[in-house]
Enzyme design. Structure first.
Site, PDB file in Angstrom:
ATOM      1  N   ASP A 153      -0.105  -6.515   0.091  1.00 53.18           N
ATOM      2  CA  ASP A 153      -0.572  -7.852  -0.404  1.00 53.18           C
ATOM      3  C   ASP A 153       0.101  -8.470  -1.403  1.00 53.18           C
ATOM      4  O   ASP A 153      -0.407  -9.579  -2.261  1.00 53.18           O
ATOM      5  CB  ASP A 153      -2.184  -8.010  -0.624  1.00 53.18           C
ATOM      6  CG  ASP A 153      -2.714  -7.088  -1.757  1.00 53.18           C
ATOM      7  OD1 ASP A 153      -1.538  -6.575  -2.390  1.00 53.18           O
ATOM      8  OD2 ASP A 153      -3.477  -6.577  -1.635  1.00 53.18           O
TER       9      ASP A 153
ATOM     10  N   HIS B 190      -4.549  -4.667 -14.958  1.00 58.66           N
ATOM     11  CA  HIS B 190      -3.286  -5.568 -14.736  1.00 58.66           C
ATOM     12  C   HIS B 190      -3.593  -6.943 -13.942  1.00 58.66           C
ATOM     13  O   HIS B 190      -2.718  -7.633 -13.697  1.00 58.66           O
ATOM     14  CB  HIS B 190      -2.222  -4.696 -14.186  1.00 58.66           C
ATOM     15  CG  HIS B 190      -2.087  -4.455 -12.701  1.00 58.66           C
ATOM     16  ND1 HIS B 190      -1.960  -5.386 -11.593  1.00 58.66           N
ATOM     17  CD2 HIS B 190      -2.940  -3.420 -11.979  1.00 58.66           C
ATOM     18  CE1 HIS B 190      -2.325  -5.048 -10.363  1.00 58.66           C
ATOM     19  NE2 HIS B 190      -2.934  -3.611 -10.601  1.00 58.66           N
TER      20      HIS B 190
ATOM     21  N   ARG C  40      -3.782 -10.359 -12.052  1.00 55.36           N
ATOM     22  CA  ARG C  40      -3.612 -11.919 -12.520  1.00 55.36           C
ATOM     23  C   ARG C  40      -4.774 -12.525 -12.604  1.00 55.36           C
ATOM     24  O   ARG C  40      -5.080 -13.167 -13.545  1.00 55.36           O
ATOM     25  CB  ARG C  40      -2.838 -12.464 -11.511  1.00 55.36           C
ATOM     26  CG  ARG C  40      -1.243 -12.451 -11.819  1.00 55.36           C
ATOM     27  CD  ARG C  40      -0.464 -13.246 -10.783  1.00 55.36           C
ATOM     28  NE  ARG C  40       1.090 -12.338 -10.982  1.00 55.36           N
ATOM     29  CZ  ARG C  40       2.125 -13.030 -11.487  1.00 55.36           C
ATOM     30  NH1 ARG C  40       2.002 -14.228 -11.908  1.00 55.36           N
ATOM     31  NH2 ARG C  40       3.041 -12.211 -11.224  1.00 55.36           N
TER      32      ARG C  40
ATOM     33  N   GLU D 122      -3.348 -12.141  -3.903  1.00 58.11           N
ATOM     34  CA  GLU D 122      -3.197 -11.141  -3.073  1.00 58.11           C
ATOM     35  C   GLU D 122      -4.059 -11.403  -1.653  1.00 58.11           C
ATOM     36  O   GLU D 122      -3.575 -11.432  -0.528  1.00 58.11           O
ATOM     37  CB  GLU D 122      -3.646  -9.629  -3.586  1.00 58.11           C
ATOM     38  CG  GLU D 122      -2.732  -9.146  -4.569  1.00 58.11           C
ATOM     39  CD  GLU D 122      -2.895  -9.675  -6.048  1.00 58.11           C
ATOM     40  OE1 GLU D 122      -3.837 -10.586  -6.099  1.00 58.11           O
ATOM     41  OE2 GLU D 122      -2.031  -9.244  -6.690  1.00 58.11           O
TER      42      GLU D 122
ATOM     43  N   GLU E 163      -1.334  -1.235   5.844  1.00 57.77           N
ATOM     44  CA  GLU E 163      -2.368  -1.648   4.965  1.00 57.77           C
ATOM     45  C   GLU E 163      -2.896  -2.954   5.204  1.00 57.77           C
ATOM     46  O   GLU E 163      -3.090  -3.931   4.396  1.00 57.77           O
ATOM     47  CB  GLU E 163      -2.270  -1.412   3.430  1.00 57.77           C
ATOM     48  CG  GLU E 163      -3.510  -1.290   2.554  1.00 57.77           C
ATOM     49  CD  GLU E 163      -3.262  -1.153   1.092  1.00 57.77           C
ATOM     50  OE1 GLU E 163      -2.955   0.040   0.812  1.00 57.77           O
ATOM     51  OE2 GLU E 163      -3.348  -2.046   0.311  1.00 57.77           O
TER      52      GLU E 163
ATOM     53  N   HIS F  26       0.604  -1.163 -18.293  1.00 54.11           N
ATOM     54  CA  HIS F  26       1.297  -1.899 -17.405  1.00 54.11           C
ATOM     55  C   HIS F  26       2.306  -2.628 -18.313  1.00 54.11           C
ATOM     56  O   HIS F  26       2.151  -3.151 -19.056  1.00 54.11           O
ATOM     57  CB  HIS F  26       0.395  -2.897 -16.513  1.00 54.11           C
ATOM     58  CG  HIS F  26       1.340  -3.629 -15.366  1.00 54.11           C
ATOM     59  ND1 HIS F  26       2.170  -4.314 -15.425  1.00 54.11           N
ATOM     60  CD2 HIS F  26       1.005  -3.262 -14.036  1.00 54.11           C
ATOM     61  CE1 HIS F  26       2.619  -4.952 -14.238  1.00 54.11           C
ATOM     62  NE2 HIS F  26       1.853  -4.236 -13.380  1.00 54.11           N
TER      63      HIS F  26
HETATM   64  C1  UD1 Z   1       2.250  -7.209  -8.829  1.00 52.11           C
HETATM   65  C2  UD1 Z   1       1.548  -7.845  -7.813  1.00 52.11           C
HETATM   66  C3  UD1 Z   1       0.183  -7.090  -7.577  1.00 52.11           C
HETATM   67  C4  UD1 Z   1       0.111  -5.589  -7.907  1.00 52.11           C
HETATM   68  C5  UD1 Z   1       0.795  -5.385  -8.994  1.00 52.11           C
HETATM   69  C6  UD1 Z   1       0.840  -3.592  -9.059  1.00 52.11           C
HETATM   70  C7  UD1 Z   1       2.069 -10.108  -6.895  1.00 52.11           C
HETATM   71  C8  UD1 Z   1       1.804 -11.307  -7.043  1.00 52.11           C
HETATM   72  N1  UD1 Z   1       1.379  -9.325  -7.670  1.00 52.11           N
HETATM   73  O1  UD1 Z   1       1.538  -7.551 -10.176  1.00 52.11           O
HETATM   74  O2  UD1 Z   1      -0.566  -7.318  -6.408  1.00 52.11           O
HETATM   75  O3  UD1 Z   1      -1.109  -5.194  -7.730  1.00 52.11           O
HETATM   76  O4  UD1 Z   1       2.156  -5.777  -8.905  1.00 52.11           O
HETATM   77  O5  UD1 Z   1       1.409  -3.439 -10.445  1.00 52.11           O
HETATM   78  O6  UD1 Z   1       2.909  -9.566  -6.193  1.00 52.11           O
HETATM   79  N2  UD1 Z   1       7.360  -5.977 -15.495  1.00 52.11           N
HETATM   80  C9  UD1 Z   1       8.338  -5.050 -15.954  1.00 52.11           C
HETATM   81  N3  UD1 Z   1       8.777  -3.943 -15.301  1.00 52.11           N
HETATM   82  C10 UD1 Z   1       8.144  -3.557 -14.193  1.00 52.11           C
HETATM   83  C11 UD1 Z   1       7.119  -4.030 -13.452  1.00 52.11           C
HETATM   84  C12 UD1 Z   1       6.978  -5.519 -14.148  1.00 52.11           C
HETATM   85  O7  UD1 Z   1       8.934  -5.473 -17.020  1.00 52.11           O
HETATM   86  O8  UD1 Z   1       8.798  -2.325 -13.663  1.00 52.11           O
HETATM   87  C13 UD1 Z   1       7.116  -6.967 -16.183  1.00 52.11           C
HETATM   88  C14 UD1 Z   1       7.858  -8.266 -16.070  1.00 52.11           C
HETATM   89  O9  UD1 Z   1       7.858  -9.151 -17.115  1.00 52.11           O
HETATM   90  C15 UD1 Z   1       7.169  -9.010 -14.735  1.00 52.11           C
HETATM   91  C16 UD1 Z   1       5.706  -8.773 -15.126  1.00 52.11           C
HETATM   92  O10 UD1 Z   1       5.702  -7.369 -15.482  1.00 52.11           O
HETATM   93  O11 UD1 Z   1       7.480 -10.323 -14.811  1.00 52.11           O
HETATM   94  C17 UD1 Z   1       4.754  -8.993 -13.824  1.00 52.11           C
HETATM   95  O12 UD1 Z   1       5.094  -8.324 -12.882  1.00 52.11           O
HETATM   96  P1  UD1 Z   1       4.678  -8.942 -11.425  1.00 52.11           P
HETATM   97  O13 UD1 Z   1       5.350  -8.154 -10.263  1.00 52.11           O
HETATM   98  O14 UD1 Z   1       5.005 -10.532 -11.324  1.00 52.11           O
HETATM   99  O15 UD1 Z   1       3.223  -8.954 -11.412  1.00 52.11           O
HETATM  100  P2  UD1 Z   1       2.358  -7.501 -11.617  1.00 52.11           P
HETATM  101  O16 UD1 Z   1       1.062  -8.001 -12.404  1.00 52.11           O
HETATM  102  O17 UD1 Z   1       3.035  -6.539 -11.561  1.00 52.11           O
HETATM  103  N1  UDP Z   2       0.209   4.443 -11.299  1.00 55.12           N
HETATM  104  C1  UDP Z   2       1.306   5.159 -11.622  1.00 55.12           C
HETATM  105  N2  UDP Z   2       1.480   5.067 -12.917  1.00 55.12           N
HETATM  106  C2  UDP Z   2       0.691   4.586 -13.877  1.00 55.12           C
HETATM  107  C3  UDP Z   2      -0.255   3.408 -13.439  1.00 55.12           C
HETATM  108  C4  UDP Z   2      -0.595   3.797 -11.817  1.00 55.12           C
HETATM  109  O1  UDP Z   2       1.958   5.875 -10.886  1.00 55.12           O
HETATM  110  O2  UDP Z   2       1.042   4.416 -14.970  1.00 55.12           O
HETATM  111  C5  UDP Z   2       0.056   4.488  -9.671  1.00 55.12           C
HETATM  112  C6  UDP Z   2      -1.256   4.593  -9.275  1.00 55.12           C
HETATM  113  O3  UDP Z   2      -1.576   6.217  -9.183  1.00 55.12           O
HETATM  114  C7  UDP Z   2      -1.306   4.376  -7.820  1.00 55.12           C
HETATM  115  C8  UDP Z   2      -0.509   3.066  -8.086  1.00 55.12           C
HETATM  116  O4  UDP Z   2       0.087   3.326  -9.230  1.00 55.12           O
HETATM  117  O5  UDP Z   2      -0.763   4.942  -6.996  1.00 55.12           O
HETATM  118  C9  UDP Z   2      -1.280   1.723  -8.259  1.00 55.12           C
HETATM  119  O6  UDP Z   2      -0.648   0.529  -8.715  1.00 55.12           O
HETATM  120  P1  UDP Z   2      -1.263  -0.780  -9.498  1.00 55.12           P
HETATM  121  O7  UDP Z   2      -2.516  -0.242 -10.148  1.00 55.12           O
HETATM  122  O8  UDP Z   2      -0.008  -1.211 -10.653  1.00 55.12           O
HETATM  123  O9  UDP Z   2      -1.324  -1.558  -8.324  1.00 55.12           O
HETATM  124  P2  UDP Z   2      -2.385  -2.121  -7.422  1.00 55.12           P
HETATM  125  O10 UDP Z   2      -2.901  -0.836  -6.609  1.00 55.12           O
HETATM  126  O11 UDP Z   2      -3.673  -2.445  -7.823  1.00 55.12           O
HETATM  127  O12 UDP Z   2      -1.618  -3.000  -6.411  1.00 55.12           O
END
Ligand code: UD1
Ligand code: UDP
Length: 381
Positions: free
Chosen positions: A98, A210, A212, A134, A120, A243
């Site tokens: 999602d 984490h 939004r 999502e 999923e 995160h």
């Molecule tokens: C995204 C997904 C969410 C999922 C989450 C898992 C969308 C809209 N959201 O949200 O569904 O639950 O990932 O974690 O698709 N960043 C880094 N390095 C990384 C990852 C993220 O620097 O490796 C920072 C960046 O500044 C980025 C921000 O995190 O802009 C947010 O990342 P983003 O993918 O937009 O949103 P998530 O909250 O991670």
């Molecule tokens: N996870 C990880 N390292 C971390 C935090 C989470 O490997 O520091 C794993 C966690 O075990 C799970 C997945 O990341 O498998 C979940 O991701 P996240 O919580 O970012 O996203 P969501 O599942 O809410 O979309």
């Protein structure tokens, strides 16, 4: 006969954890050429998962930007996918869950008239803005997809209510397949701090946050609740891999950093995270993936959200919705910390999300769709 070119598209940490085992299973089938296109919506957190699973992408869109907006992710993915699809010429595209990558990946496949398999599929809260974005992403992907791989029977029933009945399979969740490869009794952490945690003497609470829709007031309330729990209970240690989102980091820095008994650490590689979960006392999280993993490992979960699209473990009694109000979160956590009976009621292993054979079923279903094998049996609990 030519091999089927099946291209998996993903971009965030949870998608990668749930898709890597599938890409590998598809690669092991002689009838399939398994291709992997990453959007890198997440950069470091995605690369970490790829390393754990020993995987390399065939195509990398490298789209991540700091504080990226939803429009940034979607538009960058769409334009990048044009090139990837033209170059790799897939017979089918697989997307997962999602995220914005999921939605853009499916939409791009549609623009190129390539069939879509949704891994999923069928999770719903029926609240358009929660989880945001999502819930809408997965609904939109349901309109585009040709094959639907539902983790559970209740996910399949959700699709049935929307008149989606063709090409639907109940497979279990691939996250359970992933757990089978990462969790070991004799695992030694690469992160030295995790080897030194007092697992037997204290109650280790694993925390993540984490989402939004929790940005702002709800996340502040969550941080204050965590602070109160740590300050009031000397027998507790909180471990919180934070995160990389700057929005999350700012909130953690403002309301939680510096609290005694709170370990704020960088995101962990998936194998470290899964083994930490296997050894902790309980989990507090707004993550989707953790709600599926922790019950399989026998760990109670308090969900830091108002709703969940994963009701199966709530029904099984191992997950409870704690909400986003400070007092409610503290009360529910204290019950689990102080009342052994309440804890025992929630701490039993259940596996409503899968039996570890989801990837095998999905690969079989794809071959069946292309007329190259039998339809797999559904996953039943
Ligand atoms: C995204 C997904 C969410 C999922 C989450 C898992 C969308 C809209 N959201 O949200 O569904 O639950 O990932 O974690 O698709 N960043 C880094 N390095 C990384 C990852 C993220 O620097 O490796 C920072 C960046 O500044 C980025 C921000 O995190 O802009 C947010 O990342 P983003 O993918 O937009 O949103 P998530 O909250 O991670
Ligand atoms: N996870 C990880 N390292 C971390 C935090 C989470 O490997 O520091 C794993 C966690 O075990 C799970 C997945 O990341 O498998 C979940 O991701 P996240 O919580 O970012 O996203 P969501 O599942 O809410 O979309």
């Amino acid at each position: 006969m030519d091999k089927l070119r099946i291209m998996s598209v993903f971009g965030t940490r949870p998608e990668a954890i749930k898709m890597c085992p599938l890409v590998q299973e598809l690669g092991a089938r002689p009838e399939i050429e398994s291709l992997c296109c990453v959007t890198a919506q997440h950069r470091q957190m995605l690369d970490s998962v790829m390393e754990v699973f020993g995987m390399k992408a065939d195509w990398d869109l490298d789209i991540m930007a700091p504080r990226q907006t939803l429009s940034h992710i979607t538009s960058k993915c769409l334009t990048g996918m044009d090139e990837a699809i033209d170059a790799l010429k897939p017979d089918m595209i697989l997307v997962h869950g999602d995220t914005s990558t999921t939605f853009a990946g499916a939409l791009s496949a549609f623009y190129h008239q390539v069939p879509v398999g949704h891994v999923e599929a069928g999770l719903r809260t029926y609240d358009k803005y929660s989880p945001f974005p999502e819930e809408m992403n997965r609904k939109l992907v349901s309109s585009i997809a040709d094959l639907f791989f539902c983790p559970t029977v209740s996910n399949q029933k959700n699709l049935e209510k929307e008149n989606i009945t063709q090409g639907v399979f109940i497979t279990g969740n691939t996250v359970i397949d992933a757990l089978k490869t990462t969790v070991r009794k004799d695992y030694v952490f690469a992160t030295e701090e995790l080897n030194r945690l007092p697992y037997d003497e204290k109650k280790i609470i694993l925390v993540t946050c984490h989402r939004r829709e929790n940005y702002g007031e709800p996340m502040k309330n969550i941080m204050l609740a965590l602070r109160q729990i740590a300050e009031c209970h000397e027998d507790v240690e909180l471990v919180y891999p934070v995160h990389l989102s700057p929005v999350v980091r700012e909130c953690v820095d403002q309301y939680l950093r510096g609290t005694p008994r709170v370990h704020l650490i960088d995101p962990l590689p998936a194998d470290e995270m899964h083994n930490l979960m296997a050894r902790c006392y309980m989990v507090m999280t707004d993550s989707g993936g953790l709600q599926e993993e922790a019950p399989a490992l026998g760990k109670p979960v308090l969900v830091l959200r108002r709703e969940t699209e994963r009701p199966e473990a709530v029904a099984a009694g191992t997950v409870k919705l704690a909400g986003v109000v400070q007092d409610d979160i503290v009360t529910m956590a204290e019950r689990l910390i102080c009342d052994p009976e309440a804890y025992a009621k929630m701490a039993h292993a259940v596996n409503p999300y899968g039996d570890g054979n989801a990837c095998k079923r999905i690969a079989d279903a794809i071959l069946w769709h292309f007329g190259r094998g039998d339809r797999p049996d559904d996953f039943v609990i």
